[in-house]
Design an enzyme around this catalytic site. Structure first.
Site, PDB file in Angstrom:
ATOM      1  N   SER A  18       0.903  -1.228   0.039  1.00  0.00           N
ATOM      2  CA  SER A  18      -0.090  -0.216   0.046  1.00  0.00           C
ATOM      3  C   SER A  18       0.918   1.135   0.040  1.00  0.00           C
ATOM      4  CB  SER A  18      -0.807  -0.104   1.373  1.00  0.00           C
ATOM      5  OG  SER A  18      -0.142   0.354   2.500  1.00  0.00           O
ATOM      6  N   ASP A  19       0.355   2.177  -0.313  1.00  0.00           N
ATOM      7  CA  ASP A  19       0.994   3.796   0.067  1.00  0.00           C
ATOM      8  C   ASP A  19       0.852   3.826   1.309  1.00  0.00           C
ATOM      9  OD1 ASP A  19       2.338   6.042  -0.080  1.00  0.00           O
ATOM     10  OD2 ASP A  19       1.368   6.742  -1.879  1.00  0.00           O
ATOM     11  N   TRP A  20       1.427   4.798   1.873  1.00  0.00           N
ATOM     12  CA  TRP A  20       1.414   5.154   3.351  1.00  0.00           C
ATOM     13  C   TRP A  20       0.278   5.774   3.791  1.00  0.00           C
ATOM     14  CZ3 TRP A  20       5.021   2.577   1.159  1.00  0.00           C
ATOM     15  CH2 TRP A  20       6.123   2.201   2.092  1.00  0.00           C
TER      16      TRP A  20
END
Ligand code: BGC
Length: 730
Positions: free
Chosen positions: A265-267
């Site tokens: 995932s992105d953060w």
């Protein structure tokens, strides 16, 4: 069937996973390791932390390296911990939290302007070697989102507005990174084209339009580059967060493209446990989400759900597979950082990406006879501009200067302009030993104009800072620099403007100047690269990887969606309840030059545009059909100095109404008077259309017109070829 045809047919029939390098053993090893894991170990690889002392309560494990991410390995089974650093432009500086610098590459847009996959591969291998030497084994490098909006605050992290160019350069970046036994991460999957409200905006786009544009860039980068990981984006697509989108992760990426690696995932982009079933394999930087979803909540949910349990095993196998396929479990190659060589490479990238936009009366290269040179503005005495956010890199001694830009919240430390230590003024001085150099910082316009009037030639530096998380509100140069340029050019018509911008800007003063060069964010050796172009040590050969519009009214969306309604702070606190739809069906797959061609609009500078100190004649083009079509283009250097030309080939008409699209490109070096016949491979997916009903790439039978020339709006050599109907294997 003859032997070649048989080989071709076999190659086409093979799934990407079956042609994925050392993968057979990687697959088998991943299966074996996963089978040997305990339930607790199966949870380990599914979530990580942001390994930065930024968020209160974060405990950094002893074996972590300060950087974007850390995922604990399974030491009992020899599975290494994952140590992740940003990004595509070098090993991130994390605002000096890790005390070692790294080599700063020019912006990805500068790399896009180079149209040079081999150089992107070398540059990416270089930064990955630095990452590995610092203890990282994953580089969050591979930003390939298409530039749907030139105001996107991350334009400088992306290669191009075109899917072929982005896909090819993205693949080259992945290959370079992974050659160093470091996993590369193509991102942000997908349709992440504006920063305003990035966590909440909902993208609307038709299937064929998505497949032929943003998704195509990812498809090409993934099939050709074979990245170990893909990072899903913040935004929603058709109502679902990209990291929770079954459509993107399971249907497109894993089913249609048979992607065997893992999705991180992105953060702060994971909305809940449901993301696992949708196809997300790993939750990154979990402190930035509401919960460690892929910890206890996921394990609880899976306890009575065999399908979810199977998915957890699959996620583990995918992560392990990439670890083995890229060789993260192997001893790291011994790397001795040769700073001088790395700087030289960063400089080469900058030189190749600089675009000469205007050159009246051959104002450039600078004549040796200029007795007085005025250098004005753009912090030229201190350094060169760089882009802000997670991708920010700095050299061993840190930035030449940091200018705080305010900002609040845990990520306020990112809000500052940073200059790389390569001042253009010093580089100009070195090359103009006989001339008198006047310097003015450009803060007072009248004074700058007075200085300009005293000189034979003026070199005026203008910059536009961009930062992740924020779009720029318009395309004007900030801080009254347009007025500065107008006044200086009025005082001295021999004014050369050097732009250090993240992306396109408007140029209301253009006609008054003698020359303009676009140097983008030119990286660690930017001042040297600029000076070498100004003085003719390097013949500029960069071509615009993004169209420069003449006004924001020319864009598909003159106003940035959500600009007035959304909280525009980095975290976007308070946006959660807001609904903003971004309608990409307006332009569909016709981004940038394709939009201008379709609408018959003349931008300020078109995609593919860029002048040289020499000239090139496009003399002949012939085409070859078949499964792997290609063009043979004869180009002559018709000028007096050696130079490089990027031969870009476009489809302009066909039975399937393709509009205008780049289908292939090659860079070539030519001595004065030299003629070469150049092969340009044509990417079949660019001749095909996405057939929604048949769910496949389909080439329609008939006659295709292809054309080439000095830029996307000057196609001087044309030819056509007839193709049979064909379905292209994914
Ligand atoms: C960015 C990613 C980056 C990550 C880790 C996010 O805000 O969108 O590109 O890799 O942070 O720093």
């Amino acid at each position: 069937m003859n032997k070649t045809a048989l080989l071709l047919a076999t190659a086409i029939a093979l799934s990407p996973s079956a042609s994925w390098g050392k993968e057979e053993s990687a697959d088998a090893r991943a299966r074996n390791t996963e089978a040997a894991m305990t339930a607790a170990e199966r949870e380990n690889l599914l979530h990580g932390i942001m390994a930065l002392p930024v968020i209160p309560g974060t405990i950094i494990p002893p074996d972590a390296v300060i950087g974007a991410g850390y995922v604990e390995g399974v030491s009992r089974l020899g599975v290494p911990s994952l140590k992740e650093s940003d990004a595509s432009l070098g090993v991130a500086w994390v605002s000096g939290m890790r005390k070692d610098g790294a080599t700063a590459l020019p912006s990805a847009t500068a790399m896009g302007a180079g149209f040079d996959p081999a150089l992107v591969r070398d540059a990416s291998a270089m930064i990955a070697a630095e990452a590995r030497a610092k203890g990282f084994n994953i580089l969050l490098a591979g930003g390939i989102n298409l530039m749907r909006d030139p105001r996107n605050g991350r334009t400088f992290e992306y290669f191009a507005e075109d899917p072929l160019l982005s896909g090819i350069l993205g693949a080259a970046a992945v290959e370079g990174v992974q050659s160093q036994r470091v996993i590369a991460t193509v991102k942000h999957f997908a349709l992440n084209a504006q920063e305003t409200g990035r966590q909440v905006i909902d993208v609307k786009i038709g299937e064929a339009a998505a497949r032929e544009s943003d998704l195509l860039a990812f498809e090409l980068a993934i099939e050709k580059g074979k990245p170990g990981s893909v990072m899903c984006a913040y935004n929603k697509v058709r109502g679902r967060h990209a990291c929770d989108s079954e459509y993107l992760l399971s249907d497109v990426l894993k089913r249609d493209w048979r992607y065997p690696g893992f999705v991180m995932s992105d953060w702060g982009a994971v909305p809940g446990v449901s993301a696992m079933a949708a196809g997300l394999d790993q939750q990154s930087g979990s402190q930035t989400d509401k919960q460690v979803w892929f910890g206890k909540p996921l394990i609880d949910a899976a306890s009575a759900d065999p399908a979810l349990q199977a998915r957890i095993s699959d996620a583990n196998r995918r992560i392990l597979r990439s670890i083995y396929a890229v060789g993260l479990d192997q001893p790291a190659p011994a790397v001795k950082i040769d700073q001088a060589a790395n700087n030289a490479l960063a400089q080469r990238v900058a030189e190749r990406g600089i675009v000469l936009l205007r050159n009246e009366r051959n104002a450039l290269p600078l004549a040796a006879k200029a007795k007085t040179i005025a250098v004005i503005g753009g912090y030229a005495d201190m350094g060169v501009m760089s882009g802000g956010g997670s991708s920010q890199v700095h050299g061993v001694d840190g930035p030449a200067a940091t200018i705080p830009m305010g900002g609040e919240g845990p990520f306020a430390f990112l809000h500052s302009i940073n200059l790389h230590r390569s001042p253009p003024l010093a580089a100009i001085r070195k090359r103009a030993a006989g001339a008198k150099i006047l310097y003015d910082d450009g803060h007072y316009i009248a004074e700058a104009a007075r200085t300009a009037a005293k000189a034979d030639v003026v070199i005026l530096f203008a910059s536009q800072w961009m930062m992740e998380g924020y779009d720029v509100p318009d395309l004007s140069l900030p801080d009254n620099q347009d007025a500065l340029i107008a006044a200086v050019a009025a005082a001295n018509p021999n004014t050369v403007v050097v732009l250090e911008t993240g992306g396109p800007v408007l140029m209301p003063w253009l006609d008054k100047t003698a020359a303009v060069i676009e140097a983008w964010y030119p990286g660690a050796q930017g001042g040297e690269a600029i000076a070498r172009v100004l003085f003719g040590e390097v013949n500029p050969s960069g071509k615009l990887p993004i169209s420069f519009p003449a006004s924001v009214e020319q864009l598909p969306r003159p106003a940035i969606p959500g600009w007035d309604e959304l909280d525009k702070s980095f975290e976007g606190t308070g946006n959660e309840a807001k609904k903003v739809t971004v309608d990409y069906d307006i332009e569909g797959a016709d981004i940038g030059y394709r939009w201008y061609a379709r609408k018959n609009i003349k931008p300020l500078f078109p995609f593919g545009y860029g002048l040289s100190y020499t000239s090139f004649a496009y003399e002949k083009i012939s085409l070859r059909g078949g499964n792997l079509p290609s063009a043979q283009v004869t180009v002559r250097n018709s000028g007096a100095v050696a130079g490089d030309e990027v031969v870009a080939l476009y489809a302009v008409a066909g039975p399937n109404d393709p509009g205008q699209r780049l289908v292939g490109f090659t860079r070539v070096s030519l001595k004065p008077g030299e003629t070469k016949r150049i092969d340009v491979a044509i990417e079949p997916k660019l001749l095909a259309r996405w057939d929604e009903a048949g769910h496949r790439w389909q080439i329609a039978a008939g006659r295709y017109e292809l054309a080439t020339g000095p830029s996307s709006d000057k196609l001087t050599a044309k030819a056509s070829l007839t193709l049979n109907a064909r379905t292209i294997a994914q």
